[in-house]
Design an enzyme around this catalytic site. Structure first.
Site, PDB file in Angstrom:
ATOM      1  N   GLU A 252       0.886  -1.165   0.000  1.00 19.97           N
ATOM      2  CA  GLU A 252       0.000   0.000   0.000  1.00 19.97           C
ATOM      3  C   GLU A 252       0.919   1.208   0.000  1.00 19.97           C
ATOM      4  O   GLU A 252       1.516   1.553   1.019  1.00 19.97           O
ATOM      5  CB  GLU A 252      -0.908  -0.038   1.232  1.00 19.97           C
ATOM      6  CG  GLU A 252      -2.122   0.862   1.117  1.00 19.97           C
ATOM      7  CD  GLU A 252      -1.850   2.275   1.561  1.00 19.97           C
ATOM      8  OE1 GLU A 252      -1.576   3.132   0.682  1.00 19.97           O
ATOM      9  OE2 GLU A 252      -1.898   2.536   2.769  1.00 19.97           O
ATOM     10  N   CYS A 286      -2.241   9.103   2.755  1.00 22.65           N
ATOM     11  CA  CYS A 286      -2.028   8.773   1.345  1.00 22.65           C
ATOM     12  C   CYS A 286      -3.245   9.065   0.481  1.00 22.65           C
ATOM     13  O   CYS A 286      -3.117   9.142  -0.738  1.00 22.65           O
ATOM     14  CB  CYS A 286      -1.602   7.312   1.203  1.00 22.65           C
ATOM     15  SG  CYS A 286      -2.704   6.152   2.014  1.00 22.65           S
TER      16      CYS A 286
END
Length: 477
Positions: A252, A286
């Site tokens: 990720e 993010c």
């Protein structure tokens, strides 16, 4: 919590010769000294995990569910303490730390429920003549040792995204937290090991090793490790994938998240989404809003409304209930972000708001007229900065979003189902959010990206599957 001087490796805590000071990003004051592990200790952790692999794989579904519920309850009892510790070691505003704790607890409770849904299926082997009279089925089995490496920005949540599914799958796990935010994760692991001990399960099922690159390499490169789950930057993720090959990696990674505002959008709600979604966690998320693509017929009004509401994003002490932006994790990150803003300005960008320091913090910043090759546009800023860009139609907006090397999550504000589904179908990202912030994340959905934003999926159900392998059975009675 009592701050440890050692690391939870094997069945006990091992002393560390080196300690590193963890400081409060808001004012640089010391929080605690954290133990620093070594590559040798990482190897010991893998030894211990290998020794208990069969024990974990043999735990019944009922026992694994009981463990997960008990861990959830042990962590929930200390929610307020975790929130305060997260503020101190990450520097995030208290409101964001509360959200992190709540989401982490959801991950544990959801993982407990997903244990019962881990199953295989029967297969009609007589589809081919040679299989007539045979019985075939497949099941999911624990993959083996999991290594979880987490980022600094959400230490409790990111660790939970790896710890809970690993235990649910029946896998021993070794967690390596980010060097500058290890304290919360150490406490989480300590509490988990207490629950394991209470239920007669080896505490070596969950271990933690701190340290730098050498420790990470020792864990990732060990051939006994079955799965590496990493959350962090794209550059580091790519290196981990190379080091771990051919074993499975779940990555990720970064993003430069886009929010499209169509001509028929509710402007008030779209502006609110930027206020809520562009600056939370000090911009260190993010999937926080970074690029805002606004239809040119409404761009002037959108800009006016956004700047009018920007003072709501209050800069201050993260311990204060009203603070929304505080200093980012360290001075090096602050200098990088400001340098990217200056470089964009030198290339022709206009700073509509912010772009400077307020004490140790970066003022909430809005840029426009940013060249597409500027770092603030094409890379992940990871700070309280958003960029406005005018677009002429939805098709060009989607093409512009897709031009990025990243593809984690994106959003669109529109009153049209047709436009909403066009975005869902054509945006090359792991998730599309309609009429909500792109940072909206359900911890029970398959979360992850495409392109340089990663591979594999998180979320209890999906991470549990990532931590298992299928096993076929073909029987001729």
């Amino acid at each position: 919590m009592p701050y440890p001087t050692g690391l939870p490796i094997g069945e006990r805590w091992l002393d560390c010769a080196e300690q590193e000071e963890i400081v409060f990003p808001f004012d640089g004051s010391p929080v605690a000294f954290a133990p620093v592990g070594t590559a040798a200790q990482a190897a010991l952790a893998v030894d211990a995990a290998a020794a208990v692999r069969a024990e974990l794989a043999g735990l019944s579904t009922g026992i694994r569910r009981t463990l997960l519920i008990a861990i959830h309850d042990a962590l929930a009892e200390r929610s307020a303490d975790f929130e305060q510790l997260l503020v101190l070691e990450t520097g995030k505003p208290l409101t964001d730390c509360r959200t992190e704790v709540a989401r982490a607890l959801t991950t544990w409770s959801a993982s407990a429920e997903e244990v019962a849904h881990l199953h295989g299926e029967t297969v009609p082997l007589d589809l081919q003549p040679s299989g007539v009279g045979m019985i075939g089925y497949w099941t999911r089995r624990p993959a083996g040792i999991v290594v979880g490496i987490t980022g600094f920005n959400y230490p409790f949540l990111l660790a939970s995204h790896k710890l809970a599914p690993a235990l649910a799958a029946g896998c021993p796990i070794i967690i390596k937290p980010a060097p500058n935010t290890p304290l919360t994760t150490l406490w989480v692991v300590d509490l988990i090991r207490g629950v394991l001990c209470d239920h007669g399960v080896s505490t070596a099922a969950v271990q933690l090793v701190t340290g730098g690159i050498a420790v990470g390499e020792a864990l990732v490169r060990d051939p006994r490790v079955a799965v590496v789950s990493f959350t962090g930057s794209a550059a580091v993720g790519h290196q981990i994938a190379r080091d771990a090959a051919p074993r499975k990696v779940v990555l990720e990674l970064g993003a430069n998240t886009a929010l499209i505002v169509a001509s028929d959008a509710d402007l008030g709600k779209a502006v609110d989404a930027v206020i809520r979604g562009g600056f939370y966690a000090n911009g260190q998320a993010c999937i926080s809003v970074q690029r805002i693509l606004v239809h040119d017929t409404i761009a002037d009004e959108f800009e006016r409304m956004l700047l009018a509401r920007l003072p709501e994003v209050r800069v201050g002490d993260p311990r204060d209930e009203s603070t929304r932006v505080a200093p980012v994790i360290n001075e090096a990150s602050t200098e990088r972000i400001l340098a990217w803003i200056d470089a964009a300005r030198a290339s022709g960008a206009r700073v509509l708001a912010g772009g400077h320091r307020i004490d140790r913090s970066i003022a909430p910043t809005v840029l426009t007229d940013v060249p597409y090759d500027a770092l603030v546009w094409c890379e992940e800023i990871f700070g309280p900065v958003v960029v406005l860009q005018r677009i002429s139609d939805l098709g060009s907006a989607i093409a512009l979003v897709n031009r990025s090397r990243y593809g984690l999550q994106a959003a669109i504000f529109t009153g049209s189902l047709q436009r909403a589904f066009q975005a869902i179908n054509e945006l090359n990202v792991g998730g599309v959010v309609v009429n909500e912030i792109p940072g909206f994340r359900s911890d029970i959905m398959p979360y992850g990206g495409v392109k340089d934003s990663g591979t594999g999926r998180e979320g209890p159900r999906f991470a549990i599957e990532e931590f298992t392998v299928t096993r076929m059975a073909m029987i001729r009675p």
